[in-house]
Design an enzyme around this catalytic site. Sequence first.
Site, PDB file in Angstrom:
ATOM      1  N   TYR A  56      -0.791  -0.263  10.577  1.00 57.02           N
ATOM      2  CA  TYR A  56      -1.043  -0.659   9.192  1.00 57.02           C
ATOM      3  C   TYR A  56       0.114  -0.223   8.292  1.00 57.02           C
ATOM      4  O   TYR A  56       0.633  -1.011   7.491  1.00 57.02           O
ATOM      5  CB  TYR A  56      -2.352  -0.033   8.718  1.00 57.02           C
ATOM      6  CG  TYR A  56      -2.744  -0.383   7.306  1.00 57.02           C
ATOM      7  CD1 TYR A  56      -3.229  -1.645   6.984  1.00 57.02           C
ATOM      8  CD2 TYR A  56      -2.645   0.559   6.279  1.00 57.02           C
ATOM      9  CE1 TYR A  56      -3.604  -1.959   5.681  1.00 57.02           C
ATOM     10  CE2 TYR A  56      -3.016   0.258   4.981  1.00 57.02           C
ATOM     11  CZ  TYR A  56      -3.496  -1.009   4.692  1.00 57.02           C
ATOM     12  OH  TYR A  56      -3.858  -1.318   3.398  1.00 57.02           O
ATOM     13  N   LYS A  61       2.696  -2.579   6.099  1.00 57.01           N
ATOM     14  CA  LYS A  61       2.831  -2.450   4.655  1.00 57.01           C
ATOM     15  C   LYS A  61       4.273  -2.117   4.255  1.00 57.01           C
ATOM     16  O   LYS A  61       4.765  -2.582   3.216  1.00 57.01           O
ATOM     17  CB  LYS A  61       1.853  -1.398   4.136  1.00 57.01           C
ATOM     18  CG  LYS A  61       0.396  -1.842   4.204  1.00 57.01           C
ATOM     19  CD  LYS A  61       0.180  -3.122   3.413  1.00 57.01           C
ATOM     20  CE  LYS A  61      -1.246  -3.593   3.416  1.00 57.01           C
ATOM     21  NZ  LYS A  61      -1.433  -4.871   2.669  1.00 57.01           N
ATOM     22  N   SER A  82       0.846  -1.186   0.000  1.00 55.18           N
ATOM     23  CA  SER A  82       0.000   0.000   0.000  1.00 55.18           C
ATOM     24  C   SER A  82       0.881   1.236   0.000  1.00 55.18           C
ATOM     25  O   SER A  82       2.006   1.217   0.507  1.00 55.18           O
ATOM     26  CB  SER A  82      -0.888   0.017   1.252  1.00 55.18           C
ATOM     27  OG  SER A  82      -1.506   1.279   1.430  1.00 55.18           O
TER      28      SER A  82
END
Length: 277
Positions: free
Chosen positions: A174, A178, A162
């Site tokens: 998160y 990633k 991402s």
Amino acid sequence: MSGDRGGESAPGPGAGPSDVFRLDGKRVLVTGGTRGLGEQIVRLLAAAGARVATCARTAGDLGALEASLPTEEPGAVFTEALDLTAPDRLEAFVQAAAERFGGLDGVVACAGGARGRGLEEADARDWSATWELNVGHAARLVKAAVPHLRRSGGGSVVVIASISGWKPGPQAQYGAAKAAQIHLAASLARELGPDHIRVNAVSPGSMLIPGKRWDRMRAEEPERYARFTAEVPCGGLVTPLEVARVVAFLLSDASSGISGAHLPVDRAQNAPTPNGY
């Protein structure tokens, strides 16, 4: 957030087999293939002639997907409902898919997501779960697939990361996971290169999907949406289909010279969310 969320029900205009890199005879496994980007990837690969295996948590979603795919070859699609974070379930699915297809030529680590909110609200379990959903699952998938890719003479691995992996925004767990996926792909490309196994990371931007987060913002908060997309100089948010086309290319022989790469598909988007830092 970006990367693993939401989905279109079918490829849009220009997504037919003549418009993608052909994958006839390729045997590809995709995790998280019933929604969002994963569904787009599965549909596009099937349209390009690949045999596709995919897994998700809900058997009903998998059945609906399988029934809707326009495949001409009997047995060209293999699905199984499972929790990929459960011990040995992902590994068993990889083995079953390889046995069903007589081997594997590619895998796509698409499943992912996040748990928890900000730093002071998220606990250790949120960080651990987010790591396992993204990095842990990708590493386990590649490890389980390597013997089958090696026996096929090599293959292609695509890790869906991402833009949150290098452009700061909430939530930190998160983005950190990633970022680790991007590094994982680069490292494994070096380690597995002697076996002719290519590994690349693809980082979607915030994807515009009917009925999902950014589409709702566009309808309900048009001024906020306009401010957000003003930082995307190439004409609005990317779609899952645009990302899926890049994945199909990386799985094809046309990309044989590409390994260890990190390919953003984000139309030069800046902050990954309206709350980007």
